[in-house]
Enzyme design. Structure first.
Site, PDB file in Angstrom:
ATOM      1  N   HIS A  60       0.828   5.240   1.203  1.00 31.56           N
ATOM      2  CA  HIS A  60       0.163   6.215   2.086  1.00 31.56           C
ATOM      3  C   HIS A  60       0.187   7.594   1.436  1.00 31.56           C
ATOM      4  O   HIS A  60       1.238   8.043   0.969  1.00 31.56           O
ATOM      5  CB  HIS A  60       0.936   6.384   3.403  1.00 31.56           C
ATOM      6  CG  HIS A  60       0.980   5.192   4.277  1.00 31.56           C
ATOM      7  ND1 HIS A  60       0.243   5.089   5.445  1.00 31.56           N
ATOM      8  CD2 HIS A  60       1.702   4.049   4.213  1.00 31.56           C
ATOM      9  CE1 HIS A  60       0.516   3.944   6.037  1.00 31.56           C
ATOM     10  NE2 HIS A  60       1.403   3.298   5.320  1.00 31.56           N
ATOM     11  N   HIS A 105       0.836  -1.212   0.000  1.00 28.96           N
ATOM     12  CA  HIS A 105       0.000   0.000   0.000  1.00 28.96           C
ATOM     13  C   HIS A 105       0.859   1.246   0.000  1.00 28.96           C
ATOM     14  O   HIS A 105       1.968   1.263   0.520  1.00 28.96           O
ATOM     15  CB  HIS A 105      -0.956   0.030   1.198  1.00 28.96           C
ATOM     16  CG  HIS A 105      -0.279  -0.182   2.510  1.00 28.96           C
ATOM     17  ND1 HIS A 105       0.078  -1.429   2.974  1.00 28.96           N
ATOM     18  CD2 HIS A 105       0.121   0.692   3.465  1.00 28.96           C
ATOM     19  CE1 HIS A 105       0.663  -1.314   4.141  1.00 28.96           C
ATOM     20  NE2 HIS A 105       0.719  -0.032   4.468  1.00 28.96           N
TER      21      HIS A 105
HETATM   22  P1  5GP Z   1       1.993   0.212   7.225  1.00 35.23           P
HETATM   23  O1  5GP Z   1       2.622   0.329   8.563  1.00 35.23           O
HETATM   24  O2  5GP Z   1       1.818  -1.254   6.891  1.00 35.23           O
HETATM   25  O3  5GP Z   1       2.680   0.994   6.163  1.00 35.23           O
HETATM   26  O4  5GP Z   1       0.554   0.887   7.358  1.00 35.23           O
HETATM   27  C1  5GP Z   1      -0.626   0.184   7.571  1.00 35.23           C
HETATM   28  C2  5GP Z   1      -1.710   1.218   7.674  1.00 35.23           C
HETATM   29  O5  5GP Z   1      -2.954   0.553   7.570  1.00 35.23           O
HETATM   30  C3  5GP Z   1      -1.725   1.992   9.005  1.00 35.23           C
HETATM   31  O6  5GP Z   1      -1.644   3.386   8.745  1.00 35.23           O
HETATM   32  C4  5GP Z   1      -3.033   1.568   9.653  1.00 35.23           C
HETATM   33  O7  5GP Z   1      -3.643   2.620  10.383  1.00 35.23           O
HETATM   34  C5  5GP Z   1      -3.875   1.142   8.457  1.00 35.23           C
HETATM   35  N1  5GP Z   1      -4.852   0.121   8.764  1.00 35.23           N
HETATM   36  C6  5GP Z   1      -4.635  -1.048   9.462  1.00 35.23           C
HETATM   37  N2  5GP Z   1      -5.768  -1.770   9.511  1.00 35.23           N
HETATM   38  C7  5GP Z   1      -6.715  -1.059   8.829  1.00 35.23           C
HETATM   39  C8  5GP Z   1      -8.103  -1.310   8.549  1.00 35.23           C
HETATM   40  O8  5GP Z   1      -8.688  -2.318   8.916  1.00 35.23           O
HETATM   41  N3  5GP Z   1      -8.743  -0.356   7.839  1.00 35.23           N
HETATM   42  C9  5GP Z   1      -8.127   0.779   7.390  1.00 35.23           C
HETATM   43  N4  5GP Z   1      -8.873   1.648   6.719  1.00 35.23           N
HETATM   44  N5  5GP Z   1      -6.829   1.042   7.645  1.00 35.23           N
HETATM   45  C10 5GP Z   1      -6.127   0.128   8.354  1.00 35.23           C
END
Ligand code: 5GP
Ligand code: ZN
Length: 149
Positions: free
Chosen positions: A112, A110
């Site tokens: 951001h 993903h």
């Molecule tokens: P990472 O640390 O993997 O780059 O970011 C994961 C992101 O996914 C975090 O910003 C977290 O808040 C978001 N996130 C985790 N679980 C969910 C979810 O169930 N729904 C949504 N909309 N965001 C999520």
């Protein structure tokens, strides 16, 4: 539902983002087509913090095809100015983490998009969940602006 990489359905079944793609977990969706999905982060660093994902499951950048990463980038190019404008932000940060060592916490690739005011904390993760009604309202506003973009 979308199958995981190499048809590994068990990956998709256990992945929260695959569940969102399949409509089996809730999310405030901004845009969806065959290749990408964007939605509001549940625990935003700032209002409008959005995530863009490929619809096929990939843990991280290392298995993404050129076509898939292009689809994510093209959607980012369209969504970023809309999110920036709707949230009236002078800046917008784009982050993308690969692997636990890099701080990745959800293992479906993903990107951001984080709108930045001058005093927005320069962090990658929010500290608490946003109110569902605030997310719903903002998602409507961004979706409407996106249709005109
Ligand atoms: P990472 O640390 O993997 O780059 O970011 C994961 C992101 O996914 C975090 O910003 C977290 O808040 C978001 N996130 C985790 N679980 C969910 C979810 O169930 N729904 C949504 N909309 N965001 C999520
Ligand atoms: Zn997934």
């Amino acid at each position: 539902m979308q199958q995981g990489l190499f048809g590994d359905e068990s990956v998709a079944q256990n992945c929260i983002f695959c569940k969102i793609i399949a409509g089996k977990a809730p999310a405030h969706i901004l845009y969806q087509d065959e290749q990408v999905l964007s939605f509001l982060d549940i625990s935003p660093v700032s209002a409008g913090h959005s995530l863009i994902i490929p619809t096929n499951h990939h843990d991280n950048i290392f298995s993404l095809s050129g076509e898939e990463i292009t689809a994510v980038a093209l959607h980012a190019k369209r969504l970023a100015p809309v999110v920036k404008r709707v949230t009236k932000s002078p800046g917008l940060a784009i982050h993308q983490l690969n692997g636990r060592a890099a701080g990745q916490t959800v293992f479906h690739y993903h990107m951001h998009l984080i709108p930045c005011q001058h005093d927005t904390p320069k962090q990658l993760h929010g500290r608490r969940a946003a109110s569902q009604s605030a997310l719903a309202e903002l998602a409507v506003e961004i979706r409407q602006a996106l249709t005109k973009a």
